[in-house]
Scaffold this active site. Sequence first.
Site: not given
Ligand code: FPP
Length: 252
Positions: A30, A47, A141
Amino acid sequence: MALLTQDAQEIHQDALLPDRIPRHVAIIMDGNGRWAKARGLPRTEGHRQGTENLRKILRACVEFGVEILTIYAFSTENWARPAAEVQMLMKILEMVIDRELKDLDANGVQIRHIGELRGIAPGLQKKIRQACEYTRNNHKLILNVAFNYGGRDEIVHAVRRIVEDHIPIEKIDESLISRYLYTSDLPDPDLIIRTSGELRVSNFLIWQGAYSELYSTPTYWPDFDKEALRSALIAYGQRKRRFGQTDEQIVP
Ligand code: FPP
């Protein structure tokens, strides 16, 4: 001498002990959006950095001896995000498979998917299936990618399949339900990490996480590096897991 013992204990407490490494670590990655906002960048950049970070954390997990890593990449609730962001998250998974598959395979990573394939574009569904098939004999893994995943949704699907299979009521117990989940042949997560300081499980592994140790850090996911992971594993090593029993019943 007393001082030496104390020093030794302190070193011991801060060290990553091989017999205290969690077998199965699950991560709620997150804070990508907030990481980007704090830098005046678009969420997409968060992202992108989050994806880069995932590569590093994967490597660190292998190095630390974690056997299974489950990542929450796209939840059943994430469909409600703006369409462009949903598209981007789909594209990221596609790119990760296209660009990283060979490398992940060479490093002994077995890719698995947990969640519903239905609802994902057919082309991406095919890529996910192919990535799982391509790496299925790897054992260094297990990387469990929770994509279009929701814990409640998973339980609903399990119940439907139990009914479809005409399982007699007396056969329905906790272990049977576990076997009907996406994680059927895997141990429950020992440790669930959530970055960005939130204190929620957000529909992630709600059945399997019943006795998982929870670790929350204010660090946003793109900054959660190998040392941050080490700290989480050390904290896990210092926890006493009682599984509902008393301290006295637990054999160290
Ligand atoms: C949460 O941050 C993150 C996500 C919903 C997506 C997680 C994805 C990645 C880390 C990339 C890797 C992905 C794959 C498909 C392998 P947020 O956008 O909710 O952040 P915020 O709460 O600060 O808005």
